[in-house]
Design an enzyme around this catalytic site. Structure first.
Site, mmCIF file in Angstrom:
data_model
loop_
_atom_site.group_PDB
_atom_site.id
_atom_site.type_symbol
_atom_site.label_atom_id
_atom_site.label_comp_id
_atom_site.label_asym_id
_atom_site.label_seq_id
_atom_site.Cartn_x
_atom_site.Cartn_y
_atom_site.Cartn_z
ATOM 1 N N ASP A 1 42.188 21.478 81.029
ATOM 2 C CA ASP A 1 43.635 22.952 81.242
ATOM 3 C C ASP A 1 43.346 23.443 82.666
ATOM 4 O OD1 ASP A 1 44.975 24.181 78.717
ATOM 5 O OD2 ASP A 1 43.443 24.977 78.558
ATOM 6 N N LYS B 1 49.253 21.567 69.038
ATOM 7 C CA LYS B 1 48.283 20.758 69.748
ATOM 8 C C LYS B 1 47.735 19.754 69.521
ATOM 9 C CE LYS B 1 46.898 24.560 72.834
ATOM 10 N NZ LYS B 1 45.626 25.796 73.819
ATOM 11 N N GLN C 1 39.962 26.882 73.743
ATOM 12 C CA GLN C 1 40.953 27.701 73.466
ATOM 13 C C GLN C 1 40.895 28.710 73.702
ATOM 14 O OE1 GLN C 1 44.136 26.509 72.005
ATOM 15 N NE2 GLN C 1 44.646 28.915 72.630
#
Ligand code: NDP
Length: 281
Positions: free
Chosen positions: A118, A51, A95
């Site tokens: 997200d 990322k 994450q």
């Protein structure tokens, strides 16, 4: 059979985003992503590195917050609150997985919906269900993007999704429904799975079991999307679909690696830029 090359679509998407970021910067908008990682999960370290690399490529600023395995829930929530309030941060990503003593759902709820790149905050999930503009979680969003890039029609098709996780299966099903497919969701309690998958014009497989979907389970000419990432003993990656067995029966299929995976990162970049634009309206 034609390969659905997510890697190429991802590169094209990132190249377009790079140009967009250049022009945003001229307007004084500098998209910035904050990534929180708790503990030392080795797969997560690789994902976060990817990322970071994608952000560098596209021109998005990247800030990483590494918290220890012993982090308390209040400390995690405090950090999220701090990032919610930092004007220069446009997107926040937590994450997963995080250590078991922490409540990830509470953490997702804490991330401001405007910065939830997200798409895991219940507000954004709700908007997806209602068909409203939102941040769509990156893997299903990437799959829709691949289908669109290859001009594969979704409307009116029988779409079957195997897997009902909150990060892939459920939002995937909703995205396909929003695109007017007739959607069936299958899971571990589904009876006679092959009788359902054999009717799928579009089959999305997200279960985490290598080579689970075999030739006898797919309809001739189907479009097969393999989300699975399974690391085998020899170190190689395998999908949830028996690629070699299935490939001559279907019209399109995503490879593993090089299919869905790279799209997930490209859509994260898309969402960060969208967040930056929304916040600077
Ligand atoms: P989860 O483990 O959260 O969910 C798996 C789902 O598969 C569950 O809904 C489960 O059903 C269902 N399932 C398990 N076994 C069967 C079976 N025998 N028959 C039918 N359904 C079954 O996994 P994720 O959704 O998080 O991930 C799925 C895969 O996708 C993994 O390999 C993961 O690594 C990969 N992945 C890839 C990404 C990418 O970018 N390419 C991103 C995210 C994930 P039930 O609900 O009944 O338990």
């Amino acid at each position: 059979m034609e390969l659905l090359e997510g890697k190429l679509v991802s590169q094209k998407t990132k190249d377009e985003l790079k140009l967009e970021v250049e022009s945003l910067k001229k307007e004084g908008i500098n998209p910035k992503l904050a990534v929180i990682m708790v503990g030392n999960d080795s797969a997560s370290q690789i994902y976060v590195r990817n990322k970071n690399k994608a952000c560098e490529y596209v021109g998005i600023e990247f800030e990483e917050y590494l918290l220890s395995e012993e982090t308390k829930q209040e400390e995690l929530l405090e950090l999220i609150e701090k990032l919610n309030n930092k004007k220069e941060i446009n997107g926040i990503l937590l994450q997963s997985p995080i250590p078991r003593h922490l409540d990830i759902n509470e953490a997702f709820r804490k991330i401001s919906p405007e910065k939830d790149v997200d798409g895991f905050n219940p507000i954004n999930v709700g908007k997806l269900v209602l068909g409203q503009d939102t941040f769509i979680s990156c893997t299903p969003f990437g799959i829709i993007k691949i289908l669109e890039d290859y001009n594969i029609e979704i409307e009116g098709k029988n779409a079957v999704v195997i897997g009902r996780s909150n990060i892939v299966g459920k939002p995937m099903s909703q995205c396909l429904l929003n695109k007017n497919a007739t959607v069936t969701i299958c899971h571990s309690k589904t009876k006679d799975l092959p009788s359902i998958t054999k009717n799928a014009d579009i089959l999305v497989v997200a279960i985490g079991k290598p080579c689970f979907v075999t030739k006898d389970m797919v309809k001739p000419g189907a479009v097969v999307i393999d989300v699975g990432i399974n690391r085998m003993e020899d170190g190689k990656l395998k999908g949830d679909v028996d690629f070699d067995g299935v490939k001559d029966k279907v019209s399109y299929i995503t490879p593993v690696p090089g299919g869905v995976g790279p799209m997930t990162v490209a859509m994260l970049m898309t969402n960060v830029i969208k967040a930056a634009k929304n916040q600077n309206k």
